[in-house]
Design an enzyme around this catalytic site. Structure first.
Site, mmCIF file in Angstrom:
data_model
loop_
_atom_site.group_PDB
_atom_site.id
_atom_site.type_symbol
_atom_site.label_atom_id
_atom_site.label_comp_id
_atom_site.label_asym_id
_atom_site.label_seq_id
_atom_site.Cartn_x
_atom_site.Cartn_y
_atom_site.Cartn_z
ATOM 1 C CG HIS A 23 34.403 44.215 39.623
ATOM 2 N ND1 HIS A 23 34.285 42.895 39.958
ATOM 3 C CD2 HIS A 23 35.312 44.257 38.623
ATOM 4 C CE1 HIS A 23 35.077 42.164 39.197
ATOM 5 N NE2 HIS A 23 35.714 42.959 38.388
ATOM 6 C CG HIS A 77 41.928 39.395 30.651
ATOM 7 N ND1 HIS A 77 40.704 39.523 30.014
ATOM 8 C CD2 HIS A 77 41.653 39.489 31.987
ATOM 9 C CE1 HIS A 77 39.760 39.687 30.915
ATOM 10 N NE2 HIS A 77 40.307 39.677 32.116
ATOM 11 C CD GLU A 79 38.413 42.359 34.288
ATOM 12 O OE1 GLU A 79 37.532 42.680 35.118
ATOM 13 O OE2 GLU A 79 38.880 41.209 34.203
ATOM 14 C CG ASP A 81 42.215 43.784 36.245
ATOM 15 O OD1 ASP A 81 41.597 43.702 35.170
ATOM 16 O OD2 ASP A 81 42.442 42.789 36.966
ATOM 17 C CG HIS A 144 37.071 36.396 33.890
ATOM 18 N ND1 HIS A 144 36.315 37.423 34.386
ATOM 19 C CD2 HIS A 144 38.330 36.838 33.891
ATOM 20 C CE1 HIS A 144 37.098 38.439 34.719
ATOM 21 N NE2 HIS A 144 38.325 38.097 34.425
ATOM 22 C CG ASP A 163 42.172 37.623 35.275
ATOM 23 O OD1 ASP A 163 43.231 38.149 35.648
ATOM 24 O OD2 ASP A 163 41.179 38.286 34.948
ATOM 25 C CE1 TYR A 191 41.338 37.089 40.531
ATOM 26 C CE2 TYR A 191 40.742 35.207 39.177
ATOM 27 C CZ TYR A 191 41.106 36.537 39.298
ATOM 28 O OH TYR A 191 41.226 37.309 38.172
ATOM 29 C CG HIS A 222 45.135 39.369 39.519
ATOM 30 N ND1 HIS A 222 45.416 40.713 39.636
ATOM 31 C CD2 HIS A 222 44.075 39.290 38.663
ATOM 32 C CE1 HIS A 222 44.584 41.417 38.882
ATOM 33 N NE2 HIS A 222 43.764 40.572 38.273
#
Length: 399
Positions: A23, A77, A79, A81, A144, A163, A191, A222
């Site tokens: 994104h 998390h 999200e 991904d 986040h 993250d 990041y 990540h």
């Protein structure tokens, strides 16, 4: 490849060598989607992976334990991904229970059909015994996303940090001391600048929470796992989150026929005359939003320049400023400049933007019609010197 963090604690994630966009985040070094398997009397999978890679995750799991013996799947998390592999994982693990907080359950249920999943909601500070090891859960709201949390294994002093402390870096190596530290730190900064910086206040609260934990290893969702440079990455996060700025000026600009570039170069020259300062020129159209945000993160001073196009600033500058405004980059000292032809507009758009984001305009804007004269370039150099001096002062205030 060494995928073992501790005895019976393994990395089971996947490497995405080909992703180049997240994104608008330029992932030119690829990415990893990290998941971890903790085997004890009970077995827990910590996080899943992006949906296209879920078969590889399941293969990695099956190589280490029968799938029917996995008791828990922890979601730090939601999200996509990290969570979009969840539906397949939950269909494949017949006895697994989802461990997450209430907000995470709500988010997962908004993305996926969770009607057949078994949940166990946990609260901040609660623990789950696996036998000889314990999972302790630490809510980290807005670091986040609202449902974000860390999972800590006190017996091993390992923090699974979601993250937080991550990097977009595809590599066959798993640990920070197996790759270039310069590359890892650069990607960690990138990041933070592009993902985490709007939530710096919340990051400071999380760092206060984590300060009471003995941490020997940080395993993010990540990138590589921190084991040799834990104190270093914690220190960088404190600096970034607290808004510490460097004696650095970024000259961010776009130019049509070279006039605004001449002005940018003169400002660069003037700022560079100030002792102890670093100056970087960034052409907005020839850079990426990711790089722009990264160089801006710790810069105390900024010069924004644009030629006028159809009574507005250049589209690349408008896009960059829109991106930076969303990231809520730390307050800086600033100036604006640019050239125009038969109609003004670019600098008139830059000035209110600087005010709106809370940066301090310390030099009057400089505008010139068509090609800048020697007098205008001299004024740009002088403005650069003033901006440079104010930059040093602003950096000192944040030290």
């Amino acid at each position: 490849m060494n995928n073992t963090l501790r005895e019976n604690i393994d990395w089971v994630g996947v490497v995405d060598w080909n992703v180049r966009d997240f994104h608008s985040y330029d992932t030119h070094r690829g990415a990893t989607y990290n998941a971890y398997l903790v085997r004890d009397e009970k077995t827990a999978l910590i996080d899943t992976v992006k949906a296209p890679f879920v078969d590889q995750l399941l293969k990695n799991l099956a190589e280490r334990t029968p799938l029917e013996k996995i008791d828990y799947v922890v979601c730090n998390h939601a999200e996509p991904d990290h969570s979009s592999g969840f539906p397949t994982v939950m269909r494949t693990l017949p006895h697994a229970k989802v461990i997450c907080n209430a907000k995470c359950r709500e988010t997962l249920s908004a993305y996926y059909d969770t009607s057949e999943w078994t949940f166990e909601e946990i609260g901040d500070g609660e623990t789950l015994s696996l036998g000889n090891r314990t999972l302790q859960f630490i809510n980290t709201p807005m670091v986040h996303w609202p449902e974000s949390m860390f999972t800590y294994v006190p017996e091993e002093k390992i923090l699974f940090s979601m993250d937080g402390f991550g990097q977009h870096l595809a590599t066959s190596n798993r640990f920070d001391d197996e790759v270039s530290l310069c590359d890892v730190m650069d990607e960690a900064k990138t990041y933070y600048a592009n993902i985490v910086v709007p939530y710096s206040r919340q990051v400071l609260k999380v760092l206060e929470k984590a300060a009471g934990l003995p941490i020997e290893m940080i395993a993010p969702s990540h990138g590589v796992i921190w084991r040799s440079y834990v104190s270093e990455i914690l220190g960088e996060y404190r600096d970034w989150a607290s808004g510490r700025l460097e004696s650095k000026v970024v000259v961010l600009y776009d130019t049509m026929w070279g006039s605004t570039q001449k002005m940018a170069e003169a400002i660069y020259e003037g700022a560079g005359e100030i002792e102890g300062i670093d100056v970087e020129m960034v052409h907005a159209r020839r850079s990426t939003l990711t790089r722009i945000a990264t160089v801006m993160l710790d810069a105390a001073g900024v010069a924004l320049g644009s030629s006028t196009l159809n009574t507005l600033m250049m589209p690349s500058m408008a896009g960059a400023l829109n991106y930076l405004q969303g990231l809520r980059t730390n307050a800086k000292v600033a100036m604006s400049f640019g050239s125009y032809g038969w109609g003004r507009g670019a600098v008139e758009g830059l000035e209110p933007w600087v005010d709106e984001v809370g940066w301090e305009r310390v030099v009057d804007s400089i505008k010139h019609k068509y090609v800048p004269t020697a007098e205008t370039l001299a004024a740009c150099r002088e403005a650069g010197r003033t901006l440079g001096q104010k930059t040093v002062e602003r950096a000192a205030e944040t030290a």
